[in-house]
Scaffold this active site. Structure first.
Site, PDB file in Angstrom:
ATOM      1  CG  HIS A   1       4.748  -2.767  10.349  1.00  0.00           C
ATOM      2  ND1 HIS A   1       3.734  -2.257  11.119  1.00  0.00           N
ATOM      3  CD2 HIS A   1       4.844  -1.946   9.283  1.00  0.00           C
ATOM      4  CE1 HIS A   1       3.231  -1.180  10.547  1.00  0.00           C
ATOM      5  NE2 HIS A   1       3.896  -0.968   9.416  1.00  0.00           N
TER       6      HIS A   1
ATOM      7  CG  HIS B   1      -0.290   0.062   2.529  1.00  0.00           C
ATOM      8  ND1 HIS B   1       0.533  -0.928   3.028  1.00  0.00           N
ATOM      9  CD2 HIS B   1      -0.332   1.022   3.502  1.00  0.00           C
ATOM     10  CE1 HIS B   1       0.956  -0.593   4.238  1.00  0.00           C
ATOM     11  NE2 HIS B   1       0.456   0.597   4.538  1.00  0.00           N
TER      12      HIS B   1
ATOM     13  CG  ASP C   1       5.065   2.788   7.369  1.00  0.00           C
ATOM     14  OD1 ASP C   1       4.145   3.367   6.785  1.00  0.00           O
ATOM     15  OD2 ASP C   1       4.885   1.814   8.132  1.00  0.00           O
ATOM     16  CG  HIS C   2       4.332  -0.086   4.227  1.00  0.00           C
ATOM     17  ND1 HIS C   2       4.513  -1.416   4.559  1.00  0.00           N
ATOM     18  CD2 HIS C   2       3.804   0.513   5.327  1.00  0.00           C
ATOM     19  CE1 HIS C   2       4.100  -1.612   5.803  1.00  0.00           C
ATOM     20  NE2 HIS C   2       3.660  -0.451   6.285  1.00  0.00           N
TER      21      HIS C   2
ATOM     22  CG  HIS D   1      -4.066  -0.739   6.472  1.00  0.00           C
ATOM     23  ND1 HIS D   1      -3.920  -0.732   7.837  1.00  0.00           N
ATOM     24  CD2 HIS D   1      -3.144   0.150   5.994  1.00  0.00           C
ATOM     25  CE1 HIS D   1      -2.954   0.109   8.167  1.00  0.00           C
ATOM     26  NE2 HIS D   1      -2.472   0.660   7.072  1.00  0.00           N
TER      27      HIS D   1
ATOM     28  CG  HIS E   1      -0.236   4.203   5.110  1.00  0.00           C
ATOM     29  ND1 HIS E   1      -0.993   3.312   5.839  1.00  0.00           N
ATOM     30  CD2 HIS E   1      -1.051   5.274   4.871  1.00  0.00           C
ATOM     31  CE1 HIS E   1      -2.196   3.816   6.039  1.00  0.00           C
ATOM     32  NE2 HIS E   1      -2.259   5.002   5.458  1.00  0.00           N
TER      33      HIS E   1
END
Length: 322
Positions: A269, A63, A67-68, A143, A65
């Site tokens: 994570h 996805h 941090d990804h 999510h 976000h």
């Protein structure tokens, strides 16, 4: 020699810490490399881990976000700068195509034409990776934004038994014929079948499950996985927060692994709210439900795939144990 392992490039969740970089996971599989969720700093973590842009054959985002995905610009530019010549498949949720475009072209650089984009949509998606010795499947998770988990699965095969081959006089090119065609005529004139000289070899499986609360899509992703890499953002005391923000606890990750028959569970994570002294609790809470191998991932870890499952041969007809 083939390599099958997970190179952990980062293990933090939304906020990196002194000890944990943003996400980043390179699954190496017999010359193929799937880079999952490169967060900020991934390019530098690759240098520390001793892996290069040439190791990447597929880039998978769960996805968008930060941090990804905030490491995408650096990784793409490194692919270009290092002159990667092979095709690199980029898989990402179609709903985030605009974010992908911004990340893909975030700065001025000498671009590359080797990246093939594959936006995905729907509850279950099969991703075609030409030449890969495995299949790659994505499933929609639960999510706050559209998020996908991934499953890597090798086809089942067989393991040849040298003593059985020798007993039937099947040698040299006849062995290859037996593997391809399922039966061969031995020098004695007898027809020998593959089942007489081999045992089934289950294909290896890996699953990658990032940001999600508990949902129905997780079970088919994790089913029978030799290696399950799964988020465990929270400890059980914060289960309410986990559900509110669309995440899992370590206890939930352990229960998922147990129900799915997983062999090696990799927890990652982690929320920055937990100090280093609390890290052992993630394994302890997962172990309450899961009695298999548990790895609490650390940056720059290398986690091997477990050895292949080996099935015991059936005794030959009319003979003692072989």
């Amino acid at each position: 020699m083939s390599t099958r392992d997970l190179v952990v490039l980062g293990t933090a969740s939304a906020v990196p810490t002194r000890a944990r970089n943003h996400n980043g996971y390179l699954l190496r599989w017999d010359g193929h490399g799937i880079l999952f969720d490169p967060g900020e700093g991934t390019q530098r973590q690759m240098l520390h881990a001793g892996v290069s842009a040439n190791d990447i054959t597929c880039l998978c985002l769960t996805h968008f976000h930060g941090d990804h995905c905030l490491g995408v610009p650096g990784v793409v530019q490194r692919i270009a700068r290092d002159g990667v010549a092979h095709r690199v498949r980029a898989v990402f949720p179609a709903s985030g195509a605009e974010y992908w475009r911004r990340l893909r072209h975030a700065a001025v650089f000498a671009d590359t034409e080797v990246i093939d984009e594959e936006p995905i949509a729907g509850g279950e998606v099969r991703i075609d990776l030409p030449g890969a010795p495995f299949t790659l499947t994505a499933r929609r998770l639960s999510h706050g934004v559209e998020s996908y988990g991934y499953r890597i699965e090798e086809p089942d095969g067989v393991t040849m038994l040298p003593e059985r081959l020798a007993a039937h006089g099947v040698t040299g090119p006849l062995v290859g014929t037996l593997q391809r065609e399922g039966a061969v005529t031995a020098p004695s004139g007898r027809t020998v079948t593959l089942e007489e000289c081999a045992v089934p070899r289950p294909g290896q499986k890996a699953a990658f499950v990032m940001d999600t609360r508990v949902c129905d899509a997780i079970a088919p992703l994790a089913a029978g996985a030799d290696l399950l890499v799964i988020e465990s953002t929270f400890l059980d005391a914060d289960a309410r927060l986990a559900d509110e923000y669309g995440h899992l606890t370590a206890a939930q990750a352990g229960a998922i692994a147990a129900a799915a028959g997983v062999r090696r569970l990799v927890l990652t994570h982690f929320s920055e709210r937990y100090p280093a002294a609390e890290q052992p609790r993630f394994a302890e809470e997962a172990a309450a439900a899961f009695d298999g191998d548990i790895v609490v991932a650390r940056d720059l870890d290398r986690v091997p795939m477990p050895p292949r499952r080996r099935l015991a041969p059936v005794p030959a007809v009319g003979a003692g144990p072989v």
